[in-house]
Design a protein around this motif. Sequence first.
Motif, mmCIF file in Angstrom:
data_model
loop_
_atom_site.group_PDB
_atom_site.id
_atom_site.type_symbol
_atom_site.label_atom_id
_atom_site.label_comp_id
_atom_site.label_asym_id
_atom_site.label_seq_id
_atom_site.Cartn_x
_atom_site.Cartn_y
_atom_site.Cartn_z
ATOM 1 N N ALA A 45 0.836 -1.206 0.000
ATOM 2 C CA ALA A 45 0.000 0.000 0.000
ATOM 3 C C ALA A 45 0.871 1.257 0.000
ATOM 4 O O ALA A 45 0.541 2.252 -0.660
ATOM 5 C CB ALA A 45 -0.926 0.000 1.211
ATOM 6 N N ALA A 46 1.996 1.207 0.737
ATOM 7 C CA ALA A 46 2.915 2.347 0.733
ATOM 8 C C ALA A 46 3.498 2.556 -0.662
ATOM 9 O O ALA A 46 3.651 3.694 -1.119
ATOM 10 C CB ALA A 46 4.034 2.123 1.741
ATOM 11 N N ALA A 47 3.817 1.449 -1.367
ATOM 12 C CA ALA A 47 4.332 1.551 -2.741
ATOM 13 C C ALA A 47 3.289 2.170 -3.657
ATOM 14 O O ALA A 47 3.612 2.993 -4.528
ATOM 15 C CB ALA A 47 4.734 0.170 -3.247
ATOM 16 N N GLN A 48 2.017 1.791 -3.463
ATOM 17 C CA GLN A 48 0.957 2.361 -4.294
ATOM 18 C C GLN A 48 0.778 3.843 -4.006
ATOM 19 O O GLN A 48 0.584 4.646 -4.929
ATOM 20 C CB GLN A 48 -0.349 1.613 -4.040
ATOM 21 N N ARG A 49 0.857 4.234 -2.719
ATOM 22 C CA ARG A 49 0.730 5.654 -2.387
ATOM 23 C C ARG A 49 1.890 6.451 -2.958
ATOM 24 O O ARG A 49 1.734 7.615 -3.332
ATOM 25 C CB ARG A 49 0.655 5.841 -0.869
ATOM 26 N N MET A 50 3.065 5.822 -3.033
ATOM 27 C CA MET A 50 4.204 6.500 -3.641
ATOM 28 C C MET A 50 3.935 6.767 -5.113
ATOM 29 O O MET A 50 4.188 7.871 -5.627
ATOM 30 C CB MET A 50 5.465 5.654 -3.480
ATOM 31 N N LEU A 51 3.419 5.760 -5.822
ATOM 32 C CA LEU A 51 3.086 5.964 -7.236
ATOM 33 C C LEU A 51 2.021 7.038 -7.383
ATOM 34 O O LEU A 51 2.079 7.880 -8.295
ATOM 35 C CB LEU A 51 2.600 4.652 -7.854
ATOM 36 N N ASN A 52 1.022 7.038 -6.478
ATOM 37 C CA ASN A 52 -0.028 8.066 -6.538
ATOM 38 C C ASN A 52 0.537 9.458 -6.320
ATOM 39 O O ASN A 52 -0.036 10.444 -6.802
ATOM 40 C CB ASN A 52 -1.098 7.786 -5.475
ATOM 41 N N SER A 53 1.642 9.553 -5.591
ATOM 42 C CA SER A 53 2.245 10.847 -5.273
ATOM 43 C C SER A 53 3.122 11.372 -6.402
ATOM 44 O O SER A 53 3.539 12.537 -6.372
ATOM 45 C CB SER A 53 3.072 10.739 -3.988
ATOM 46 N N MET A 54 3.457 10.527 -7.371
ATOM 47 C CA MET A 54 4.291 10.944 -8.499
ATOM 48 C C MET A 54 3.457 11.705 -9.533
ATOM 49 O O MET A 54 2.222 11.641 -9.535
ATOM 50 C CB MET A 54 4.925 9.723 -9.157
ATOM 51 N N LEU A 100 -7.209 -8.805 -0.229
ATOM 52 C CA LEU A 100 -7.181 -9.380 1.106
ATOM 53 C C LEU A 100 -7.192 -8.320 2.207
ATOM 54 O O LEU A 100 -7.670 -8.575 3.314
ATOM 55 C CB LEU A 100 -5.939 -10.268 1.268
ATOM 56 N N ARG A 101 -6.644 -7.143 1.939
ATOM 57 C CA ARG A 101 -6.580 -6.069 2.937
ATOM 58 C C ARG A 101 -7.103 -4.763 2.328
ATOM 59 O O ARG A 101 -6.371 -3.786 2.156
ATOM 60 C CB ARG A 101 -5.147 -5.883 3.446
ATOM 61 N N PRO A 102 -8.387 -4.707 2.031
ATOM 62 C CA PRO A 102 -8.930 -3.475 1.425
ATOM 63 C C PRO A 102 -8.916 -2.289 2.393
ATOM 64 O O PRO A 102 -9.048 -1.140 1.968
ATOM 65 C CB PRO A 102 -10.369 -3.883 1.069
ATOM 66 N N GLY A 103 -8.764 -2.560 3.691
ATOM 67 C CA GLY A 103 -8.746 -1.476 4.663
ATOM 68 C C GLY A 103 -7.481 -0.641 4.657
ATOM 69 O O GLY A 103 -7.450 0.453 5.236
ATOM 70 N N GLU A 104 -6.426 -1.137 4.032
ATOM 71 C CA GLU A 104 -5.199 -0.327 3.919
ATOM 72 C C GLU A 104 -5.449 0.872 3.002
ATOM 73 O O GLU A 104 -6.366 0.858 2.175
ATOM 74 C CB GLU A 104 -4.051 -1.170 3.359
ATOM 75 N N ASP A 105 -4.639 1.884 3.142
ATOM 76 C CA ASP A 105 -4.791 3.087 2.317
ATOM 77 C C ASP A 105 -4.109 2.858 0.966
ATOM 78 O O ASP A 105 -2.899 3.010 0.837
ATOM 79 C CB ASP A 105 -4.175 4.293 3.029
ATOM 80 N N GLY A 132 9.479 3.104 1.811
ATOM 81 C CA GLY A 132 9.786 3.169 3.239
ATOM 82 C C GLY A 132 9.352 4.490 3.847
ATOM 83 O O GLY A 132 8.796 4.528 4.950
ATOM 84 N N VAL A 133 9.596 5.600 3.124
ATOM 85 C CA VAL A 133 9.191 6.913 3.625
ATOM 86 C C VAL A 133 7.669 7.009 3.692
ATOM 87 O O VAL A 133 7.111 7.535 4.666
ATOM 88 C CB VAL A 133 9.773 8.029 2.738
ATOM 89 N N LEU A 134 6.976 6.489 2.675
ATOM 90 C CA LEU A 134 5.507 6.506 2.717
ATOM 91 C C LEU A 134 4.985 5.665 3.880
ATOM 92 O O LEU A 134 3.987 6.010 4.511
ATOM 93 C CB LEU A 134 4.941 6.003 1.395
ATOM 94 N N GLN A 135 5.686 4.570 4.162
ATOM 95 C CA GLN A 135 5.297 3.762 5.318
ATOM 96 C C GLN A 135 5.565 4.529 6.611
ATOM 97 O O GLN A 135 4.773 4.473 7.557
ATOM 98 C CB GLN A 135 6.057 2.438 5.309
ATOM 99 N N ASP A 136 6.694 5.255 6.662
ATOM 100 C CA ASP A 136 6.977 6.105 7.821
ATOM 101 C C ASP A 136 5.875 7.150 8.009
ATOM 102 O O ASP A 136 5.437 7.416 9.139
ATOM 103 C CB ASP A 136 8.321 6.808 7.653
ATOM 104 N N LEU A 137 5.439 7.751 6.908
ATOM 105 C CA LEU A 137 4.378 8.759 7.000
ATOM 106 C C LEU A 137 3.090 8.155 7.534
ATOM 107 O O LEU A 137 2.382 8.774 8.344
ATOM 108 C CB LEU A 137 4.140 9.392 5.622
ATOM 109 N N ALA A 138 2.780 6.923 7.083
ATOM 110 C CA ALA A 138 1.589 6.252 7.603
ATOM 111 C C ALA A 138 1.740 5.960 9.097
ATOM 112 O O ALA A 138 0.797 6.134 9.878
ATOM 113 C CB ALA A 138 1.340 4.958 6.829
#
Length: 685
Positions: free
Chosen positions: A243-252, A287-292, A312-318
């Motif tokens: 999910a952190a990897a996906q949020r990173m792509l969304n942030s690009m 399996l984990r739709p509740g993640e962001d 890793g940074v996106l995971q830190d932010l979460a």
Amino acid sequence: MAEASDHRSFESHHARFQRYQGGDPLAPPVDLAEALDKIGEQVMAGYSAERAMREYLRRGGEGRRGLDDLGRRVSERRRDLLQRHQLDGTLQEIKKLLDRAVLEERKQLARDVDLDDLDRSFAETRLENLPASTSAAVNELQDYQWRSSQARADYEQIKNLLGRELLDQRFGGMKQALENVTDADREAVGEMLNDLNDLLEKHARGEDTPQDFEDFMAKHGAFFPEGPRNVDELIDTLAKRSAAAQRMLNSMTEEQRQELFELSAQAFGSPELAQQLARLDQSLQALRPGEDWSGSERFDGDQPLGLGEGAGVLQDLADLDELSEQLSQSYEGARMDDIDLDKLARQLGDEAAVDAHTLRELERALRRDGTLRRDSTGRLQLTPKAMRQLGTTLLKDIAKRMSARQGQRELRQAGAAGDLSGSTRAWQFGDTEPWDIPRTVLNGIRRRAAEPADAGGRLIGIDDIEVAETEARTQAAVALLADTSFSMEIDGRWVPMKRTALALHTLIRSRFRGDDLQLIGFGRHAEVMDIEELTALEASWAKGTNLHHALLLANRHFRKHPTAQPVLLIVTDGEPTSHLESDGEVRFSYPPHPVTIAYTVRELENSMRLGAQITFFRLGDDPSLARFVDSMAKRVEGRVVAPENEELGAAVVDSYLGSRAWSASGGYGAGGDWSGWGRGGLWGD
């Protein structure tokens, strides 16, 4: 790799170790005295006990950071991560490798004199006309025949870098682990991904067994240093990272996402890795739709992040967002136990985790040690034990103020014919009081234990003797009339009034148990209150200062104790502006009506006829109040004390003790110095 996997599997299934979270294991237990004092003060100011405790935890105490400070540091770290970084680190690294490969190839073409001119011209033209897009250029050179070995190595490094970065996004640490990747490593990664996807898809269908997970970890455990104990823990770990990897792509930007999508087909030289990772992401999201999976961030810094670092940074932010919510304690049912100390230590350091742990232990101690309890409605309140502790603390503060003002002389009225006070003191020549045998023997034993050379001497020495103190005392009926009108709150006298009542209540209950104290609050009307009601009372906007009604209640109290010495203590900051009519209705008038004054004076004179020793505590500098109080005190042979707010407690206690001295000696004393009342002072041993 299989051998490492087996070893890791053994470790993860037979022993799990965590960092000790308790700070200094030899540190003393948390001290509740300061916390209770602060919480009690907030309760007296009108806060609920629950809110008062939350406020203390938010602000912290002496030398201890509170939740607000920890929350501020979490916000600062989050802001720093966003302002320091940007997300195109992998793209920048690939572009550098591509530019270096092209440059090295051009140098080789210029040096290679044996190369056919037509071939050289074709190669140079191809290099010169590469697309501006990095991904398109990499794909364009996929079938290029490199003449420079350095250029070929740089181009191959692009493929390996992409593979390592894509894996690092989903499995932290893979970029470093596969730095010198071999064909065998690529094959092992591919096999792991295929088996992992099969396991997750089987789990989604409900067809997996615990043995399936055990077999998977036995084979591929080296890829999972977190040591998950079951398939759900495995999914939780992977889903957070994915999910952190996906949020990173969304942030690009759109261009950056497109570049990475096209480059991913070149990871490890084929599109297979990207396909396996896409399959993995799809399973984890189901399996984990509740993640962001849809969030994004705005990065404004200049330090580039690779794909793995960015995830890793996106995971830190979460994690920081979770910590911010936990530290706010603003949601229903919030508890200090909710705070993840491991995450806090990772993000802010061990000291922050120790501060949070201390606050957690403080909250537990307040609930566990009988300081706070829930009433029948579920509201948190201070227990009688807490009230006693708080009152003891207030008495100590009052004693210090009285000692500073009056000196350190102790006054004892001790005699063989008096009542035992419960205190003892060292024997002095001429004392006739009975010995306190247990204390005397204990002193002798302690002395002999501390001085082995004297072990064969006397069991009891002169210096060991303690005598039981007695007090020549009579019973007193005490009425404390506390002004609860709204002006007390406005002018900052609300809390000092409550602290004074609690201190007097504690003194009488602990040192003068034969006395009978009645607390009477008076605003528009008056009422008898117990100490818990008075300390928890909230100020309300209701016009009126009904001293007449309060005096009626006080005189009723005195009549119920005909053999006791009446002591009347009146704390007010305003003239009487209301009185009680014969039908029970309250009449209010400002300026004070002559009837209100007459009713009040009549009840004061009744108090005087009952033999009450009357003291007015005038708060504030209102000239009309000063004139009224002075005339009333003169009329009923009372006293007037005009203390500052912080001195009110000491003044009331001093007056009460002075009234008791009058009772014992047959005359009215000025109070003297009472800071050493008994051997242990006002609060006992």
